[in-house]
Design a protein around this motif. Structure first.
Motif, PDB file in Angstrom:
ATOM      1  N   SER A  91       6.440   0.864   7.890  1.00  0.00           N
ATOM      2  CA  SER A  91       7.093   0.531   6.625  1.00  0.00           C
ATOM      3  C   SER A  91       8.600   0.400   6.845  1.00  0.00           C
ATOM      4  O   SER A  91       9.143   0.927   7.815  1.00  0.00           O
ATOM      5  CB  SER A  91       6.807   1.606   5.579  1.00  0.00           C
ATOM      6  OG  SER A  91       5.418   1.761   5.362  1.00  0.00           O
ATOM      7  N   SER A 105       0.840  -1.189   0.000  1.00  0.00           N
ATOM      8  CA  SER A 105       0.000   0.000   0.000  1.00  0.00           C
ATOM      9  C   SER A 105       0.886   1.254   0.000  1.00  0.00           C
ATOM     10  O   SER A 105       2.109   1.180   0.147  1.00  0.00           O
ATOM     11  CB  SER A 105      -0.897  -0.005   1.243  1.00  0.00           C
ATOM     12  OG  SER A 105      -0.122  -0.126   2.418  1.00  0.00           O
ATOM     13  N   GLU A 106       0.289   2.399  -0.168  1.00  0.00           N
ATOM     14  CA  GLU A 106       1.019   3.656  -0.218  1.00  0.00           C
ATOM     15  C   GLU A 106       1.807   3.856   1.066  1.00  0.00           C
ATOM     16  O   GLU A 106       1.299   3.681   2.168  1.00  0.00           O
ATOM     17  CB  GLU A 106       0.042   4.816  -0.426  1.00  0.00           C
ATOM     18  CG  GLU A 106       0.706   6.171  -0.482  1.00  0.00           C
ATOM     19  CD  GLU A 106      -0.313   7.287  -0.632  1.00  0.00           C
ATOM     20  OE1 GLU A 106       0.086   8.458  -0.606  1.00  0.00           O
ATOM     21  OE2 GLU A 106      -1.500   6.955  -0.790  1.00  0.00           O
ATOM     22  N   VAL A 107       3.065   4.214   0.925  1.00  0.00           N
ATOM     23  CA  VAL A 107       3.930   4.418   2.084  1.00  0.00           C
ATOM     24  C   VAL A 107       3.562   5.731   2.768  1.00  0.00           C
ATOM     25  O   VAL A 107       3.453   6.781   2.126  1.00  0.00           O
ATOM     26  CB  VAL A 107       5.412   4.436   1.655  1.00  0.00           C
ATOM     27  CG1 VAL A 107       6.307   4.804   2.833  1.00  0.00           C
ATOM     28  CG2 VAL A 107       5.800   3.080   1.091  1.00  0.00           C
ATOM     29  N   ILE A 108       3.365   5.672   4.090  1.00  0.00           N
ATOM     30  CA  ILE A 108       3.065   6.861   4.880  1.00  0.00           C
ATOM     31  C   ILE A 108       4.337   7.295   5.589  1.00  0.00           C
ATOM     32  O   ILE A 108       4.991   6.498   6.265  1.00  0.00           O
ATOM     33  CB  ILE A 108       1.957   6.572   5.898  1.00  0.00           C
ATOM     34  CG1 ILE A 108       0.675   6.164   5.170  1.00  0.00           C
ATOM     35  CG2 ILE A 108       1.705   7.781   6.787  1.00  0.00           C
ATOM     36  CD1 ILE A 108      -0.444   5.741   6.103  1.00  0.00           C
ATOM     37  N   CYS A 109       4.714   8.549   5.435  1.00  0.00           N
ATOM     38  CA  CYS A 109       5.924   9.055   6.079  1.00  0.00           C
ATOM     39  C   CYS A 109       5.751   9.040   7.595  1.00  0.00           C
ATOM     40  O   CYS A 109       4.719   9.483   8.119  1.00  0.00           O
ATOM     41  CB  CYS A 109       6.229  10.475   5.597  1.00  0.00           C
ATOM     42  SG  CYS A 109       6.614  10.580   3.833  1.00  0.00           S
ATOM     43  N   GLU A 110       6.749   8.554   8.287  1.00  0.00           N
ATOM     44  CA  GLU A 110       6.698   8.437   9.740  1.00  0.00           C
ATOM     45  C   GLU A 110       7.707   9.362  10.404  1.00  0.00           C
ATOM     46  O   GLU A 110       8.693   9.781   9.798  1.00  0.00           O
ATOM     47  CB  GLU A 110       6.954   6.989  10.151  1.00  0.00           C
ATOM     48  CG  GLU A 110       5.908   6.028   9.593  1.00  0.00           C
ATOM     49  CD  GLU A 110       6.189   4.581   9.959  1.00  0.00           C
ATOM     50  OE1 GLU A 110       6.105   4.245  11.166  1.00  0.00           O
ATOM     51  OE2 GLU A 110       6.507   3.789   9.056  1.00  0.00           O
ATOM     52  N   ASP A 111       7.460   9.659  11.675  1.00  0.00           N
ATOM     53  CA  ASP A 111       8.261  10.609  12.443  1.00  0.00           C
ATOM     54  C   ASP A 111       9.332   9.846  13.224  1.00  0.00           C
ATOM     55  O   ASP A 111       9.019   9.040  14.101  1.00  0.00           O
ATOM     56  CB  ASP A 111       7.340  11.372  13.406  1.00  0.00           C
ATOM     57  CG  ASP A 111       8.078  12.463  14.169  1.00  0.00           C
ATOM     58  OD1 ASP A 111       9.324  12.488  14.138  1.00  0.00           O
ATOM     59  OD2 ASP A 111       7.405  13.280  14.818  1.00  0.00           O
ATOM     60  N   ARG A 121       3.161  -1.765  14.130  1.00  0.00           N
ATOM     61  CA  ARG A 121       4.538  -1.446  13.773  1.00  0.00           C
ATOM     62  C   ARG A 121       5.433  -2.682  13.900  1.00  0.00           C
ATOM     63  O   ARG A 121       5.116  -3.647  14.580  1.00  0.00           O
ATOM     64  CB  ARG A 121       5.089  -0.340  14.670  1.00  0.00           C
ATOM     65  CG  ARG A 121       4.289   0.938  14.641  1.00  0.00           C
ATOM     66  CD  ARG A 121       4.891   1.984  15.554  1.00  0.00           C
ATOM     67  NE  ARG A 121       5.051   1.506  16.928  1.00  0.00           N
ATOM     68  CZ  ARG A 121       5.596   2.214  17.914  1.00  0.00           C
ATOM     69  NH1 ARG A 121       6.067   3.415  17.652  1.00  0.00           N
ATOM     70  NH2 ARG A 121       5.682   1.724  19.122  1.00  0.00           N
ATOM     71  N   THR A 123      11.540   7.470   6.223  1.00  0.00           N
ATOM     72  CA  THR A 123      10.701   6.357   5.787  1.00  0.00           C
ATOM     73  C   THR A 123      11.058   5.929   4.378  1.00  0.00           C
ATOM     74  O   THR A 123      11.277   4.740   4.110  1.00  0.00           O
ATOM     75  CB  THR A 123       9.220   6.740   5.842  1.00  0.00           C
ATOM     76  OG1 THR A 123       8.879   7.141   7.167  1.00  0.00           O
ATOM     77  CG2 THR A 123       8.344   5.555   5.439  1.00  0.00           C
ATOM     78  N   CYS A 154      10.177  11.587   1.870  1.00  0.00           N
ATOM     79  CA  CYS A 154       9.740  11.779   3.254  1.00  0.00           C
ATOM     80  C   CYS A 154      10.755  12.624   4.014  1.00  0.00           C
ATOM     81  O   CYS A 154      11.931  12.692   3.629  1.00  0.00           O
ATOM     82  CB  CYS A 154       9.577  10.424   3.953  1.00  0.00           C
ATOM     83  SG  CYS A 154       8.178   9.452   3.353  1.00  0.00           S
TER      84      CYS A 154
END
Length: 569
Positions: free
Chosen positions: A306, A272-278, A332, A351, A355
């Motif tokens: 991810s 699925s679409e990669v979501i940028c993480e902090d 996670r 990520t 990102c």
């Protein structure tokens, strides 16, 4: 009629059409129909169930329905992980395991029958997080979504299942007697079943539907195929069509010799679409960047959904991190890397391309590999020993050049301990204990632990005593510590004086990384459940030991040289 197809022969095809068709009640007074006999399994050693599918994803066989001979005498040997949650299953001998991919349906009802109407049982777990088969161990540690231990014909229900997701299914032959089990489509929806091939398969029960039956070595078929069915058979060495095998012109049957190989399903994690993480320092993804001085490496770990990337300096290319664990309280995973150390660096994390980049707030540099033994005070002996029977997690930092000034931060013991006091090196008893579920600011969640918060400055090696009855009985440990060579990287050894048992806490990760679920171990030792970086080494003689902190398969080594000093006086 009798047909036999052997390895090296031509494809055998019959021009006909065929396809094989194939509550939570625990009954503790059930008895198998037949007693168990010792048999040789088809494997060199028993396989761990949750490794079966990720390790064999290219050799899984997909089918809509299946008729298969029930396992007897544990002839296919599977082990469950230490944290396996069987739900209602009082026994899981003779278990056959499947991946179940839900295609559609809001409420699925699985009805399992067998040809002899013997006692079989079933349970289903899931969904598997992110369709990542590496998370199967974690999935099996949760309570089953549905479980039935009732006799003969178990029924399982999945309510509002996640379409497209994988679930873990087992069907057990409690009777331990010969019978064929019918695996059919559920009521209320449709699924795809995937399984790992048995050594042989000998099926005699009538079959129908769309069925793909394969075996590592040989198939023996002696049944009638229902009209308008489709049946595919594959054996590694031979396929025998014995008396009783029948089909008509409306059935399709194909047979060939070959290996069990996946040709139709994608068992890789969802793309699925990669979501940028902090990944900023001290955020809830808790990046931990340090060094292994013994191997002259930069090391880092982080929680992320991810696969994250790292680079050692701003001029270096980004590299992918390796999955080494699972966060048992969320979706996670636990990721890590090892990289040759060339000098002080500000490591960057992100990520993926596009990102935000998160440089480390501090410069990571190699520090002294501090393992020297330190002197200890002479204390009065303990007359009456207590036994807390607890793992430990100690957050502390060891810096070169500091000989009597090492800060002890959060110190965790198991939850549920009451009236606890402690003392260091025979000093005054202290009672600064937090008994309520502890809010962990870095992970942003509550931990079910007993916490001693910030003990303060303590020499490198020390004695610690615990009591829950105002000193009438005491549990004493000689604690030895050593650094890895970098920021907050250390090993703490709790040597219990009462019985010479040894507990080791490695600080290369978070307490809630349950390495028991992710098949990570210290040498040959498994971790405590729930305390993922704490290991019970049992009784060991005084000596200096070296262990690798690694995955069970050995495919990732987080630290090749964890130093453990066992000492009792």
């Amino acid at each position: 009629m009798l047909y036999k197809i052997i390895k090296g022969g031509d494809l055998f095809r019959i021009s006909c059409f065929i396809l094989i068709s194939f509550s939570l009640l625990a009954q503790d007074k059930k008895e198998p129909r037949k007693s168990y006999n010792s048999v040789s399994t088809i494997y060199d050693s028993c396989q761990v169930v949750c490794n079966l599918f990720p390790a064999n994803r290219e050799n899984l066989v997909a089918t809509e329905e299946l008729v298969f001979p029930a396992i007897t005498n544990n002839s296919e040997c599977y082990e469950v992980p230490n944290n396996f949650n069987p739900g209602c299953l009082l026994s899981y001998n003779n278990s056959k395991w499947f991946l179940v991919k839900v295609l559609d349906g809001d409420s699925l009802t699985f009805n399992f029958k067998n040809s002899s109407e013997y006692d079989i049982d079933a349970a289903i777990w899931g969904p598997i997080i992110g369709n990542d088969l590496d998370s199967t161990c974690f999935t099996s540690s949760q309570f089953p979504k549905s479980c039935d231990y009732s006799a003969i014909e178990p029924t399982l229900n999945l309510y509002n299942p996640d379409s497209g997701s994988f679930y873990l299914l087992t069907i057990t032959n409690y009777s331990n007697d010969d019978t064929d089990i019918l695996l059919k489509q559920p009521e209320g929806g449709s699924v795809i079943y995937s399984y790992f091939c048995s050594e042989t398969s000998n099926v005699s029960s009538p079959s129908g539907g769309n069925q793909n039956l394969q075996a590592i070595n040989s198939l023996q078929l002696s049944f009638e195929i229902s009209p308008s069915s489709s049946f595919t058979a594959k054996g590694g060495n031979s396929i025998e069509l014995l008396p009783g095998f029948e089909s008509d012109s409306s059935t399709i049957f194909s047979a060939n010799i070959g290996e069990c190989i996946n040709t139709s399903q994608n068992y890789n994690p969802d793309s699925s679409e990669v979501i940028c993480e902090d990944f900023h320092n001290h955020g809830n993804n808790i990046p931990h960047i340090y060094t292994n001085a013994s191997s002259n490496e930069m090391v880092g770990t982080i929680f992320a959904i991810s696969q994250p990337e790292y680079r050692i300096s701003s001029s270096d290319p980004y590299l992918k991190m390796t999955k080494i664990g699972v966060d048992k309280d969320s979706s996670r995973f636990f990721w890590g890397y090892r990289h040759p150390y060339t000098g002080p660096s500000n490591v960057h994390l992100r990520t993926n391309e596009g990102c935000p980049t998160y440089p480390d707030e501090r410069t990571t540099q190699m520090e002294y590999l501090y393992r020297e033994e330190r002197s200890l005070p002479v204390l009065d002996t303990i007359e009456n020993y207590a036994n807390l029977n607890t793992p430990f997690h100690l957050s502390n930092d060891l810096h070169y050049g500091q000989y009597n000034n090492y800060d002890l931060w959060n110190f965790y013991l198991k939850g549920g301990i009451t009236n606890l006091t402690y003392r260091i090196n025979g000093g005054s008893w202290r009672a600064s204990i937090d008994y309520t579920p502890v809010w962990e600011p870095f992970t942003e969640r509550y931990l079910d632990v007993t916490r001693i918060e910030h003990i303060g400055n303590v020499q490198k090696d020390f004695y610690i005593d615990f009591t829950t009855d105002d000193g009438q009985t005491v549990d004493r440990y000689l604690v030895t510590r050593s650094s890895c060579g970098g920021h907050f990287c250390g090993t703490t050894v709790f040597n219990r004086l009462a019985d010479s048992t040894v507990i080791v806490n490695v600080f290369q990760g978070d307490i809630n990384v349950d390495m028991q679920l992710t098949n990570t171990q210290l040498g040959d030792f498994q971790p405590f459940g729930g305390f993922g970086t704490c290991f019970n080494l049992g009784k060991l003689p005084e000596d200096e030991y070296h262990f690798a902190l690694k995955s069970t398969k050995g495919d990732f080594v987080l630290d090749p040289d964890v130093f453990v000093r066992v000492k009792f006086d």
